[in-house]
Write an enzyme that holds these catalytic residues in place. Sequence first.
Site, PDB file in Angstrom:
ATOM      1  N   ASP A 100       0.985  -1.413  -0.274  1.00 61.04           N
ATOM      2  CA  ASP A 100      -0.023  -0.210  -0.274  1.00 61.04           C
ATOM      3  C   ASP A 100       0.907   1.236   0.157  1.00 61.04           C
ATOM      4  O   ASP A 100       2.118   1.222   0.292  1.00 61.04           O
ATOM      5  CB  ASP A 100      -0.905   0.061   1.292  1.00 61.04           C
TER       6      ASP A 100
ATOM      7  N   THR B 245     -10.691  -1.215 -15.312  1.00 62.87           N
ATOM      8  CA  THR B 245     -10.211  -2.051 -16.233  1.00 62.87           C
ATOM      9  C   THR B 245      -9.544  -3.457 -15.013  1.00 62.87           C
ATOM     10  O   THR B 245      -9.624  -4.344 -15.992  1.00 62.87           O
ATOM     11  CB  THR B 245      -8.681  -1.379 -17.062  1.00 62.87           C
TER      12      THR B 245
ATOM     13  N   ASN C  68      -7.983  -1.866   4.547  1.00 64.57           N
ATOM     14  CA  ASN C  68      -8.524  -1.971   3.347  1.00 64.57           C
ATOM     15  C   ASN C  68      -6.772  -3.075   2.918  1.00 64.57           C
ATOM     16  O   ASN C  68      -7.530  -2.871   2.025  1.00 64.57           O
ATOM     17  CB  ASN C  68      -8.557  -0.728   2.635  1.00 64.57           C
ATOM     18  N   ASP C  69      -6.050  -3.097   3.997  1.00 61.85           N
ATOM     19  CA  ASP C  69      -5.320  -3.916   3.449  1.00 61.85           C
ATOM     20  C   ASP C  69      -5.483  -5.049   4.158  1.00 61.85           C
ATOM     21  O   ASP C  69      -4.414  -5.970   3.910  1.00 61.85           O
ATOM     22  CB  ASP C  69      -4.164  -2.914   3.356  1.00 61.85           C
TER      23      ASP C  69
END
Length: 1294
Positions: free
Chosen positions: A429, A908, A964-965
């Site tokens: 991160d 993507t 979030n990690d």
Amino acid sequence: MERFRWLRHLQLVSTDRRRGWYTSPISPPPKSSVDAQDPQRLSGKRRVVVLRSGPHYAEYSRFSKGFQDNSIRTTKYTLFSFIPMNLFQQFHRAANLYFLFLVLLNWVPVVEAFQKEITMIPLAVVLTVIAFKDAMEDYRRYQYDKKINTTLTHVYSGKQQRYVERRWADVCVGDLVRLCCNEIIPADMVLLYSSDPNGVCHIETANLDGETNLKQRQVVRDLPQQGSEFTPESFSSRIECENPNNDLRRFRGFMEHSGKVRVGLHSENLLLRSCTVRNTETVVGIVVYAGHETKAMQNNSGPRYKRSKLERRLNVDVLWSVALLLIMCFVAAVGHGFWLIEFEDPIFMIPDATHPALAAFYMFWTMIIVLQVLIPISLYVSIEIVKLGQIYFIQNDVDLYNPVSDTAVQCRALNITEDLGQIQYLFSDKTGTLTENRMLFRRCTVAGSEYPHHENAVSLEQYEEQGCGEADRSLTLRSRTSRKSLSCKSLSCNRSSVSLNTLTGESETHSVHDTLCRQTQGAFSGTMECAVVPDPQLQLKLSMFSSPMRPPLHQDTAEVSQILDFFLALTVCNTVVQMPVARTPLRSLEEMKAMFQKLSLPRFPYSPHNTDAPPSISKKLFTMGRSASYFPNSGSQTPAPITGSFSSTPPAPSTPALLSSGAEEADDEKLAKETSVEESESDDEDEEDKLLYEAESPDEAALVQAAKAYGITLLGRSPEQVLVAVPGTGPLSIPLLHVLPFHSARKRMSVVVRHPLTGELVVYTKGADNIIMELAKQAGDEVMEQTQRHLDQYAREGLRTLCVAKKVLGEQEYEAWLKRHEYAETSIENREELLLESAERLETDLTLLGATGIVDRLQEEVPETIEALQEAGIKGTCEARLQELQLELWQVSKTDASDCVLVIDGHTLDFALLNELQGAFLDLSCSCRSVICCRSTPLQKSQVVRLVRDSLKVMTLAIGDGANDVSMIQVADVGVGISGQEGMQAVMSSDFAISRFKFLRKLILVHGHWCYARLANMILYFFYKNVMYVNLLFWYQFFCGFSGSMMTNSWVSIFFNLLFTSVPPLIYGVLDKDVSPETLMELPHLYKSGQNSQAYLPSTFWLTILDAFYQSLVCFFIPYFAYVGSDIGVFSFGSPINASALLIILLHQVIESRTLTWIHGSLLLFSTLFYFAFVLLFSVTCVTCNSPTNPYGIETKIMSEALFYLVCGLTTVLALLPRILFRAFSNTTCPSDLVRAQKMERLPAQDYESSLKKWKKSKTTERLSPRGVPQNPSVNADASNITECAPRSGAVLS
């Protein structure tokens, strides 16, 4: 992490019409249809909770049969179950089962090899050691459980009609629990009452997730007693909620009041076990989950366990050892059968009718017992002991200690230390991991106009030059762990403590340095975050709003309106809470109540900063030595826009004006005169306290501080409204109708408010630039084009960017949206999906207001660490944004097509991670120098890590600092968490935890290298010594008719590997250092030996086995030829063999060791003396210990002969000579880098430095050559500052 709170909306236009989290008048779909959408949830799997004492007791008895009590037990065993359960668990290991099988096999008379008791000794020792360790660990858990279960709390007793003290263990579901400030919550409870007038309770979740910033919890809506003292007897509501689960951020259910009116329950209504009540005098809640059903206990999964790569390799070699054992036993069995066939009725054998083939079968099992040591049972125990020793030295390394935060490295996974030495791919991160995660508002663009804020750059430079950087870092970090200013003790725990705020006055003139170095500290509110110097041009435009002297033009009016909306969005669209900081606590609740009555102050926090504000109020309150609260008068329930006359003097940029009526001003001045008699004006200035903001993310704090610098100041927040000071109008009460929190899928948050000036319904949204730009109206707007250019510029400068937008709602449009949103809020099944759809329906056709650029500084030594990891051959990168690398990508592409950087965004990446495209994406990634995954979700991070790990079969390490990690950290082979500004969730999910990214350098390059090399060499040494000694017994079978006999007594045979040669390898595995830490840090490429598993390759294993065979041949046949033809007995022949084997095995370790200290020498000498003392004592005291033979006097006689010592010396030299010659030849002709480094360390200091410089220069030239292009997959999350590390690191971690 659920960063934003769901808050109930306010009453709307008319007072007789209320909106809330009610069920829709239209009946919702039946539960069965809802449950059918999710096969994992059945309609019957819900929990109904009613009050335990009261009119619903009969109903409670029916529902509570399956509920657990609140006692916890984290122990594995009880006093009676310890022995059977521990043995049962230990025999899950294949090695223990194998040796248990041998013990039982030795009790079969036809295959018996030893005395029955002797074969039990190795297994008994191993089981006892492990059982003792487990017992000590379990006893510590028992003491902890006892302490927790006996903690007292106050529970309502229906019989006594009052709250009584009760142990935590006696609390049950349905009990009413009353808690006071600073008390720990005993069970998961729905909040029914708070002493705060706004129905708010603050909790600290540090015990649960490590986050020290306070969280707000809200009383359930529309309780009949809301706003008054809670009366348990009148509570008759019924709760229906989901069954217990481990999701800390989700709670779904509803409360059914009398009249069948349902109110939705959310995570904001739930007080979780282990959290601490802060800044609230009293709270009352009803228990819904207790004991092991609480979310805290559901998440208590114990220590992490991963199987290391070296351990997997070890298991394979153990199987090879088993195969080797079976071959040797088969050879012995066949030889025994042929030997019996060759002799027909020999006179030296007892007549036996057993057929030779059957005798050979029996001999196979006998040889299994004799050669059992070939399987290293003690190796597994030794590995555990060595890893504990390695962890001890890692955790006590002073170089990995951070004195600022008072934290050292944590080793949370006890069994993968060696994996640190084999990392090949690193996934990092960026924000908070490589950077400080302390944001400074740098510049912004509003309505297409860019405001550079050059003064911010100048002020930051001055700030750093004057030495405030380190001190500020210390203060900010400590502010998140030490909350004395926010504790209830300092606030006297008064009823209005949540909304108490100090009224302060600031001087209009102050220096930049004073502004930077005198800011109040709070969570994400350090000096750097608070220091925002306004841009003169933007300040001038905003001053038009408060200056009636100059009538603005129409275009100016539109621009000023957008600027005002922009800053209102920054102030309102967040979860920032103003917290009180009082230097002198209030003396009593009575004084506070009397003061409010005397002042007639409504209940909303307010802090004037402008000299236009009445000075008497602040003077009056400061002289009384306490903080106060101020609210605008609101006569009706319906919030109305507040307006006022414009001040003729523009306010100071960071000091919003206060609107006050003349009557109030007169009263204030009168009261101020009365109270100022006791205090001087100089004391008033000293007593001034500043606004303190509590934020859940540093971005929010920086944006609120930026708005405050322009006079738009957040004065207070409640679940229903926000109080904002606006230049020229004074404090505005902004009705807060809905908060749509941040979600990783939406990447934005929104608030629905009623505009304080226009009365319109407005949606303010802020979020990721690419998301907001897509949601904004696409009409070729010049503002959007200008904003996009500014965003590109910000990205090139390494700034974090956020876009701000708004949407004006019509009343009918809002009504239609609200009807569907209310149903989503009261749903139990699929609530998250429904709320996500509801938010997305609202956040469309936005009007872009502007964008912000925030700087986040790199941590110290990040470029050096990245460069070292690159030189070590570790491939990987950190998070970034697409725009930040466009320039670099273009520059790289011009030079070499294979030296490109692949940048891919989250949208993507969704397609790239499809099954049919994964292979192509991985091939493309491997052809590039690095891969940047920008704006990726937590799930995408873990998917990228898993793809690289499984497809390339490489060792991966993931490092991060936020919630979030977590998924990425858990998927990687090694997860490292950083205890930074975003709490401890990453740390709690990690295998290792550090406080700064720079510590990763030594953790991997030094400790990782050492741990791998030590364990690999120790494992090989165990295989070597076991095979070497077992082969001595095998060779003897050729001379005893393969009868399973041994040339030594059973006790020496059993104790040889268990005692005599077991301790030196442990010290070897803990203390051996092949290269010094200074050299490993200076020459990172030495780490590649671990990446390539050079210390433990299959070829290395088999060469070690061959060497063991050779040494066993020498050790057996030299004594054999020395004593051949003599009349010595079997045990006399075995004595020099055993002594030689001991010396060979111990000196073999000396050859393999890279470090020899007095500890090593002492243990080697001790092992030797211990062996000789044991065998001599055994020889002179034991007559019947080795029945049927008699070893009495054998050792004393053989050791008195000179031939014994000659044989031992010659055998030892010849056995070790090939290894010594091989080492000398290989280290001279083709030395490895490690050997070269060892030789270099022996040079004088001056020669060492010169050699080191030459070596580093040659390696740098080799690394920068075109043929050595590294391939670096990466995973990321947010934003920027990559340009700072790219020049230093060669964009390894871009």
